[in-house]
Design a protein around this motif. Structure first.
Motif, short mmCIF file in Angstrom:
data_model
loop_
_atom_site.label_atom_id
_atom_site.label_comp_id
_atom_site.label_asym_id
_atom_site.label_seq_id
_atom_site.Cartn_x
_atom_site.Cartn_y
_atom_site.Cartn_z
N VAL A 334 0.25 0.26 4.10
CA VAL A 334 1.55 0.31 3.43
C VAL A 334 1.87 -1.09 2.93
O VAL A 334 2.01 -2.03 3.72
CB VAL A 334 2.67 0.81 4.37
CG1 VAL A 334 4.02 0.76 3.67
CG2 VAL A 334 2.37 2.23 4.82
N VAL A 335 1.97 -1.24 1.62
CA VAL A 335 2.22 -2.53 1.00
C VAL A 335 3.69 -2.61 0.60
O VAL A 335 4.15 -1.88 -0.27
CB VAL A 335 1.33 -2.73 -0.24
CG1 VAL A 335 1.56 -4.11 -0.84
CG2 VAL A 335 -0.14 -2.55 0.12
N GLY A 336 4.44 -3.49 1.25
CA GLY A 336 5.87 -3.62 1.00
C GLY A 336 6.66 -2.94 2.10
O GLY A 336 6.61 -1.71 2.24
N ILE A 343 10.37 3.50 6.09
CA ILE A 343 10.43 4.93 6.42
C ILE A 343 9.05 5.57 6.33
O ILE A 343 8.67 6.38 7.19
CB ILE A 343 11.43 5.64 5.48
CG1 ILE A 343 12.83 5.08 5.69
CG2 ILE A 343 11.42 7.15 5.70
CD1 ILE A 343 13.88 5.60 4.73
N VAL A 344 8.28 5.20 5.29
CA VAL A 344 6.92 5.73 5.16
C VAL A 344 6.08 5.35 6.39
O VAL A 344 5.38 6.19 6.97
CB VAL A 344 6.26 5.21 3.87
CG1 VAL A 344 4.77 5.57 3.84
CG2 VAL A 344 6.95 5.78 2.64
N SER A 345 6.16 4.09 6.79
CA SER A 345 5.39 3.63 7.96
C SER A 345 5.79 4.37 9.22
O SER A 345 4.94 4.83 10.00
CB SER A 345 5.58 2.12 8.15
OG SER A 345 5.11 1.40 7.04
N GLN A 346 7.10 4.49 9.45
CA GLN A 346 7.57 5.16 10.66
C GLN A 346 7.17 6.62 10.71
O GLN A 346 6.80 7.15 11.76
CB GLN A 346 9.10 5.01 10.74
CG GLN A 346 9.56 3.59 11.00
CD GLN A 346 11.04 3.39 10.70
OE1 GLN A 346 11.76 4.35 10.41
NE2 GLN A 346 11.48 2.14 10.75
N MET A 347 7.20 7.28 9.55
CA MET A 347 6.81 8.69 9.48
C MET A 347 5.32 8.85 9.77
O MET A 347 4.91 9.73 10.55
CB MET A 347 7.14 9.24 8.10
CG MET A 347 6.84 10.71 7.91
SD MET A 347 8.03 11.73 8.77
CE MET A 347 7.41 13.36 8.29
N LEU A 348 4.49 8.00 9.17
CA LEU A 348 3.05 8.09 9.39
C LEU A 348 2.69 7.78 10.84
O LEU A 348 1.85 8.47 11.44
CB LEU A 348 2.33 7.12 8.45
CG LEU A 348 2.36 7.45 6.95
CD1 LEU A 348 1.69 6.34 6.15
CD2 LEU A 348 1.67 8.78 6.68
#
Length: 522
Positions: A334-336, A343-348
């Motif tokens: 995840v870049v940025g 949210i993307v990181s936490q979901m993944l």
């Protein structure tokens, strides 16, 4: 002129008419006093030159702010407000040239009530035409579906306004500027900007070519020390005044320095003023050439000022406790780590995916660490860094930076080097999503699209729509929006607008629907 709009001016009125007016007034008067005290010019021409040099280059400064993603920073907002006031101040400045020239001419009366009333009448007439006629004309042209006709109409408005203003003794440059302001109020502003942008770039290039051709190179070479000292003096004077004004309004030291450096140069309108002044006999060709050279050198010095300030600022940024990305861990990158990246990181991670997150803002990395998230330092637009860290082995890469240009270039570079890697992109807005469709991304998500659909769904539920109705209409809206994106990509922003104006089909009534919700919806 297209950069201006009355709603924007009203929203920023305190900064524009406070900070902007103070900068223009103080800088212009100081420079005018210098020319008078040195015996170079009399009061009238000195004021014209002083206020012309007080203006900075809107095109130059805005380009730097946009490229560095600094438009929403404290110094970016203040720089933009000052630039807006300077653009507004150009109107009376250009209008004053013929009056000052007439007053200085022997045997002429510099002030004419009739002429002033005529000028005011023409400007009011143009405003009324723009208010009540312009949108209707553009609407008819838009219905024809011809983009060439649309661009021609916009250019006709510019030419017509310039000729009308010129007919009452004012400059055509002022007329073109007024035309831009009037077009900025049109409902078709974004279409106009898109269509005339190729002409703007071409004519801006021709304008600077014309400026360069007017320079007296032998004179400048013999007076090189005056030009160099003048450029340095202009830059330091403007930086000092802007620094003092922004500090007095409680802006911190670093951002005040950046604001001053961003606006330290002379602007393109100064070239127009010098050319018109020579034509009206306010000053000589030699003086105009030296002043134009000073403005040109001041533009070249601006990036150097900013570089020195930013280098000094980076020295003060501590990297203690921050790890640079050296080797990627996990299957997703995840870049940025901004609003969407978090949210993307936490979901993944919640789904059991091993994630490596990177960002190039040390403060954001430290903030993430406070909440238990491990984020590495790294520039996500640097393909070499990503590949050396093992990005080519990732199952998926999410580019979630808040810089639209960086997202596009990073996606293009990554796909070119690693076509097998699945790439997912964050789109800033609709136009950015259309642009990103050129990439080979596996998925593109517009940052406000999904949240807006959810908010609309909750609103519909509160009004009384059934869950099935909301789901079906949301699905149809998605389908229409995707189809419209394809049309806009092919035919321009105006294409497919009728798709979003048609009523959405609702689901058929089912036994699960609550009677009161159906009645409320009906």
């Amino acid at each position: 002129g297209l950069e201006l709009s009355f709603p924007r001016l009203w929203k920023m009125r305190h900064r524009i008419f406070g900070l902007g007016a103070a900068q223009m007034g103080v800088t212009g008067l100081v420079l005018a006093a210098f020319f008078v005290l040195m015996g170079i010019l009399t009061i009238g021409p000195a004021l014209i030159v002083g206020f012309a040099l007080a203006c900075s280059s809107t095109a130059f400064a805005l380009t730097m702010l946009e490229e560095n993603r600094e438009m929403d920073t404290p110094h970016g907002k203040r720089s933009f407000a000052i630039l807006l006031f300077q653009d507004l101040a150009v109107i009376p400045l250009l209008a004053a040239i013929p009056f000052v020239a007439a007053r200085g001419a022997s045997g002429e009366d510099g002030f004419s009530v009739q002429k002033l009333l005529l000028v005011i009448g023409v400007i009011i007439g143009l405003i009324l035409i723009a208010r009540f006629v312009l949108d209707r004309v553009f609407r008819m042209v838009a219905l024809s579906g011809s983009r060439e006709a649309f661009a021609a109409t916009a250019l006709f408005v510019v030419a017509g306004t310039s000729l009308a203003v010129s007919a009452v003794g004012l400059s055509m440059a002022l007329g073109a500027f007024l035309a831009g302001v009037l077009l900025a109020e049109s409902s078709y502003r974004h279409q106009i900007e898109s269509d005339i942008n190729p002409f703007r770039e071409l004519l801006l290039g021709l304008f600077f070519i014309g400026v360069g051709m007017q320079l007296d190179i032998p004179l400048i070479l013999t007076q090189w020390w005056i030009v160099l000292l003048g450029a340095l003096g202009l830059g330091f004077l403007k930086m000092g005044i802007i620094y003092g004004l922004t500090r007095s309004r409680k802006l911190d030291h670093l951002n005040s320095m950046r604001t001053g450096a961003t606006l330290s140069q002379g602007g393109e309108f100064a070239f127009v003023v010098f050319s018109l002044g020579v034509g009206r006999g306010l000053f000589t060709d030699d003086l105009a050439s030296i002043l134009a050279a000073i403005v040109t050198i001041s533009m070249a010095l601006t990036p150097i000022y900013l570089l020195l300030i930013n280098m000094r600022a980076k020295e003060k940024v501590s990297m203690h406790g921050i790890d640079e990305l050296k080797e990627m861990k996990g299957t997703a990158l995840v870049v940025g780590y901004g609003r969407m990246g978090q949210i993307v990181s936490q979901m993944l991670i919640g789904a059991g995916v091993e994630v490596t997150a990177i960002d190039k803002d040390p403060q954001r990395i430290r903030t993430a660490a406070r909440f238990g998230a491990k984020v590495y330092y790294g520039d996500g637009s640097n393909l070499g860094l990503l590949n050396s860290a093992g990005a080519s082995k990732a199952d998926a890469i999410v580019f979630a930076m808040d810089d639209p240009k960086a997202v596009y270039s990073a996606a293009e570079a990554m796909h070119g080097a690693n076509p097998h890697v699945k790439i997912y992109l964050r789109a800033f807005d609709r136009l950015h999503e259309i642009e990103l469709m050129d990439t080979a991304a596996s998925g593109i998500v517009r940052e406000t699209f999904e949240s807006s659909l959810m908010l609309a769904g909750q609103t519909m539920k509160g009004i009384g729509f059934s869950t099935r109705d909301i789901e079906d209409m949301t699905a149809e809206f998605r389908s229409r929006d995707a189809a419209r994106l394809v049309l806009q990509k092919a035919d321009g922003p105006e294409a497919g607008r009728e798709k979003m104006q048609q009523p959405l089909r609702r689901a058929k009534q089912s036994d699960e629907d609550e009677p009161e919700k159906i009645m409320a919806a009906e």
